[in-house]
Write an enzyme that holds these catalytic residues in place. Sequence first.
Site, PDB file in Angstrom:
ATOM      1  CD1 TRP A  12       0.940   0.725   8.167  1.00  0.00           C
ATOM      2  CD2 TRP A  12      -0.784   0.469   9.551  1.00  0.00           C
ATOM      3  NE1 TRP A  12      -0.043   1.602   7.766  1.00  0.00           N
ATOM      4  CE2 TRP A  12      -1.120   1.465   8.612  1.00  0.00           C
ATOM      5  CE3 TRP A  12      -1.730   0.138  10.532  1.00  0.00           C
ATOM      6  CZ2 TRP A  12      -2.354   2.126   8.603  1.00  0.00           C
ATOM      7  CZ3 TRP A  12      -2.958   0.791  10.526  1.00  0.00           C
ATOM      8  CH2 TRP A  12      -3.263   1.766   9.577  1.00  0.00           C
ATOM      9  NE  ARG A  32      12.521 -10.623   2.974  1.00  0.00           N
ATOM     10  CZ  ARG A  32      12.681  -9.972   1.819  1.00  0.00           C
ATOM     11  NH1 ARG A  32      11.774  -9.093   1.423  1.00  0.00           N
ATOM     12  NH2 ARG A  32      13.738 -10.202   1.074  1.00  0.00           N
ATOM     13  N   GLY A 138      -2.624   8.598   7.816  1.00  0.00           N
ATOM     14  CA  GLY A 138      -3.605   9.270   8.658  1.00  0.00           C
ATOM     15  C   GLY A 138      -3.391   8.938  10.120  1.00  0.00           C
ATOM     16  CB  ALA A 142      -1.479  -0.803  14.492  1.00  0.00           C
ATOM     17  CE  LYS A 193       2.666  10.028  12.624  1.00  0.00           C
ATOM     18  NZ  LYS A 193       3.357   9.322  11.565  1.00  0.00           N
ATOM     19  CG  ASP A 246      -0.378  10.502  11.301  1.00  0.00           C
ATOM     20  OD1 ASP A 246      -0.439   9.829  12.343  1.00  0.00           O
ATOM     21  OD2 ASP A 246       0.258  10.129  10.293  1.00  0.00           O
ATOM     22  CB  SER A 256       3.190   7.024  19.262  1.00  0.00           C
ATOM     23  OG  SER A 256       4.292   7.532  18.548  1.00  0.00           O
ATOM     24  CG  ASN A 258       8.184   7.627  15.695  1.00  0.00           C
ATOM     25  OD1 ASN A 258       9.325   7.493  15.276  1.00  0.00           O
ATOM     26  ND2 ASN A 258       7.130   7.172  15.026  1.00  0.00           N
TER      27      ASN A 258
END
Length: 359
Positions: A12, A32, A138, A142, A193, A246, A256, A258
């Site tokens: 993302w 990092r 929203g 990606a 969501k 969303d 997705s 999830n």
Amino acid sequence: MSKVCIIGTTTWGITLGTVIAHKGREVMLWARTEDEAALLSAQRRPADFLPEDYYFPEYLNVTASLEEALSGADMVLMAVPSQRMRPNIRLAAPLLTKNMLVCSASKGLEIGTAKRMSQVIADEISPDFSQNICVLSGPNLAMEILKGLPAVTVLAADTEKTAKKAAKLVTASNFCAYTNTDIIGVELGGSLKNIIALGAGIADGLSFGNNAKSALITRGLTEISALGAALGANPLTFSGLAGLGDLIATCSSNLSRNHFVGVELTKGRSLNDIMYSMSNVAEGVSTTAVAYELARSMDLEMPVTENIYNVLYNNADPKEAARKLMAAQAAHELAGRKWDLFKMFRRRRTRKTPELNPD
């Protein structure tokens, strides 16, 4: 030239950096470690990244120096997993300047505190900068955005001025940013969501069909609105892009994470095995635990969330949990379940309807 610093070499984070850089704005992506920064700079793309023909645009560069990344930036975009927000913003806090916007692009709630990401940021930065906090949320898958497909998002802040300033920095030809001043609702819509997306994945994995899935999504939206309003959000926000928009995108797409977890749970895989096999974080797993505890503490009935929680954390069988949910005793669709917020939508009759003049 405007400059945006992105903290988080996540899918993302890179997607947002790509959108902004294509608009001709300077983007500095913070890695990092020196090794990660060197590899990304040399290859101009992450390893095993889709789409396969993707490369960093001209104005997107990588550094391991947080000072360099933040120097002269108009905005810092925090695109890290929600449970990593606090340590990352804590690192950046001493380097922030007065006019720099601080924007969360993460969709989750902090375990242990139940705080939204804007609250976590506010905890760690100077109070003098609190008016610069905003969030981005929203219907934003990606991979679709990286392919150049059109998408919209929402930039929310406590003031319209801050929201508009942030929206201007991220808006591009195929990426339109709307504004909102209900920062609570926009954040909760994006976070909660993901719970319903887990359930939608379970429904799809069990081949329950579109009728059942649409019922699950709709009842899930009602739960999101109820908990959101109880936490101070405007219920109407959940009918907008950061809520319903969303929710539809995440519950209906195989892109997705999830939704993927929900599908995999129906195959008999353990949650730990699924999470270990993923290269990115499925935020809904931790958010389910936080929302479940919030609902209990506030005496809110959230059967969709409760059943998904039992599948994730109490080893409940996904099929039995789904059937139990669909067989729940029916009641009034919008009221009667301790959801007092819906009373505000009932029209109050303060006077009789005037009779029409027959003449």
